[in-house]
Design an enzyme around this catalytic site. Sequence first.
Site, PDB file in Angstrom:
ATOM      1  N   ARG A  96       0.645  -1.432   0.483  1.00 27.36           N
ATOM      2  CA  ARG A  96       0.081   0.320  -0.039  1.00 27.36           C
ATOM      3  C   ARG A  96       1.050   1.379   0.072  1.00 27.36           C
ATOM      4  O   ARG A  96       0.563   2.175  -0.464  1.00 27.36           O
ATOM      5  CB  ARG A  96      -1.105   0.130   1.335  1.00 27.36           C
ATOM      6  CG  ARG A  96      -1.970  -1.146   0.938  1.00 27.36           C
ATOM      7  CD  ARG A  96      -2.662  -0.975  -0.016  1.00 27.36           C
ATOM      8  NE  ARG A  96      -3.595  -2.381   0.606  1.00 27.36           N
ATOM      9  CZ  ARG A  96      -4.311  -2.889  -0.664  1.00 27.36           C
ATOM     10  NH1 ARG A  96      -4.459  -2.262  -1.801  1.00 27.36           N
ATOM     11  NH2 ARG A  96      -5.093  -4.225  -0.507  1.00 27.36           N
ATOM     12  N   HIS A 189      -9.307 -16.070   3.584  1.00 29.29           N
ATOM     13  CA  HIS A 189     -10.915 -15.368   3.272  1.00 29.29           C
ATOM     14  C   HIS A 189     -11.007 -16.422   3.254  1.00 29.29           C
ATOM     15  O   HIS A 189     -12.355 -17.277   2.476  1.00 29.29           O
ATOM     16  CB  HIS A 189     -11.364 -14.662   1.857  1.00 29.29           C
ATOM     17  CG  HIS A 189     -10.158 -13.590   1.225  1.00 29.29           C
ATOM     18  ND1 HIS A 189      -8.866 -14.174   0.527  1.00 29.29           N
ATOM     19  CD2 HIS A 189      -9.903 -12.418   1.248  1.00 29.29           C
ATOM     20  CE1 HIS A 189      -8.155 -13.000   0.148  1.00 29.29           C
ATOM     21  NE2 HIS A 189      -9.081 -11.965   0.640  1.00 29.29           N
ATOM     22  N   HIS A 201     -14.579  -8.673  -6.366  1.00 31.92           N
ATOM     23  CA  HIS A 201     -14.338  -7.481  -6.173  1.00 31.92           C
ATOM     24  C   HIS A 201     -16.035  -6.893  -6.857  1.00 31.92           C
ATOM     25  O   HIS A 201     -16.232  -5.773  -7.507  1.00 31.92           O
ATOM     26  CB  HIS A 201     -13.334  -6.324  -6.964  1.00 31.92           C
ATOM     27  CG  HIS A 201     -12.657  -6.565  -5.478  1.00 31.92           C
ATOM     28  ND1 HIS A 201     -11.218  -7.387  -5.629  1.00 31.92           N
ATOM     29  CD2 HIS A 201     -11.887  -6.050  -4.364  1.00 31.92           C
ATOM     30  CE1 HIS A 201     -10.311  -7.799  -4.090  1.00 31.92           C
ATOM     31  NE2 HIS A 201     -10.780  -6.387  -3.996  1.00 31.92           N
ATOM     32  N   ASP A 275     -15.015  -8.659   4.862  1.00 32.44           N
ATOM     33  CA  ASP A 275     -13.868  -8.473   4.360  1.00 32.44           C
ATOM     34  C   ASP A 275     -14.475  -6.776   3.567  1.00 32.44           C
ATOM     35  O   ASP A 275     -15.790  -6.542   3.665  1.00 32.44           O
ATOM     36  CB  ASP A 275     -13.954  -9.228   3.066  1.00 32.44           C
ATOM     37  CG  ASP A 275     -13.486  -9.388   1.547  1.00 32.44           C
ATOM     38  OD1 ASP A 275     -12.040  -8.247   1.560  1.00 32.44           O
ATOM     39  OD2 ASP A 275     -12.476  -9.957   0.468  1.00 32.44           O
TER      40      ASP A 275
END
Length: 504
Positions: A96, A189, A201, A275
């Site tokens: 990130r 997950h 997504h 999530d």
Amino acid sequence: MNKYQKIAQCFSPAAFIHDTEENYQAIEKLIKEQEIGGLTFFHSRHSAAANFEKRAEVLDVSGTFEKLIGLINRYQAISKIPLLISIDGEYGLAMRVEKTPQYPFAITLGALKEDAERWVEEVGFRMGKDMKSSGIHLNLAPCADVNTNPNNPVIGYRSFGNDPEKVAPLAFAAYSGMKKAGIGACLKHFPGHGDTATDSHLGLPILHKTKAELKAEELLPFQYGIDRGVELVMVGHLAVPALTGGKDIPASISRELITDLLKGEMGFKGLVISDALNMKAVANLHPEPGELEWQAFHAGNDILCFSDHVKEGIGKIAENASDKEVDAVFGKVMDLKNRLGVMEFKTIEVPAFDWESHSQLQKDLAENYVSVISGEINTKELQAMAKAGKLGYREFFTQNPSIFSQQLDLPIAPIEQAEKVILAVFVPSHKPLNQFGMDQGVMDELQKLAKSKTCILIHFGNPLALKHLGKLEDFEAVICAYQGFEEVQGVVTQTLQGIEAYGS
């Protein structure tokens, strides 16, 4: 504290490091007015949208790390109860934040030949130390997904491999290393995103497997971690009809999956994190603001990540949940904050990283995972051919000559005159989109060369991209280097010179 304030502690909306002042003030407003419990930091709206818009690149912005520290201090200063600061950094802060230490991908660590668990724990520990010194309390990693579908668009390099018996101890080792560094970590997950062909997504992946199959594969690494005291699990947005009475309901909002299976049958006693609630797999199911947040809370999530409707979500939960339910979750969140030292917040100074120690770790790891995966390397013959002017070299997908080409330090002949050619492929992307970013024309050229001359292939990048480069037997030998780090390029040079630390 009243019911609304307690519920607010469950919320960890997204905060973007590179954003407008107006957006920074909107986060401040959430902290002051809604009294949220935490924030999950992302790089920028641009990179967060990359999945949705099918883009693979990341916006390069300078000063990201300094900005992150500044924002953590700014937001903590106005919060009544210190904020739980989270980041999704599977391969370190670098996932990130530019100019911070990057560690190998999980798929690379899954290729370690010696003492894999010890090394993976050390990587987790180093990552955790970087994060702790930066004011971060919780890393939303590692993946405990078993990547059994090689065409998986979203897991791939993020998984330790395709064997649940191997993934389980390595995911737990990564988790343990972070815990040892004093930060929180979570297995994700749940119930397992490895055998899916849809990116959550963008849409809802559906996993058509029986409960027995799921127990043997997907659920195994989670059960392994639960049996050893894992304290946090993230639930993914994927449907598993065999576990939800035939319904295509995302796990992240399924009470059967979270409360009955994970907490009940599997015996998980820790905190469940959803999530990102803005992901298309769930966001489109409940258009009424706040309803999705209530469904996620009701299903059994303790921390609600990336909610776009915080105020409405708090209101809906307050309306529908009993005081007893709210108190139970609030108690768990506050207990976590105490355990992770959140409550003792002090202003963070920008830390300095020990780059020399990081580079040594990268070298030690590379010596352990760089492998000759096909054929054999005859180093004496290579030296002799180079001296005779019969060794060629060509690299693919680089803008400028690589460090590797400089380190090779062998006389290189033009390709036409060469009898043997070293082909170095620097895979442009670790994600499978558009053949990992590799141009078809360039790959055709490479395959043609491999058929016309004796070639050694060196693959710097995600091993799942190898399938696009032709059959392994088309090459005299294939070295899989897994990553393009400078230290890895040095280790491959040593391999070609006959210096190997761990053998193949």
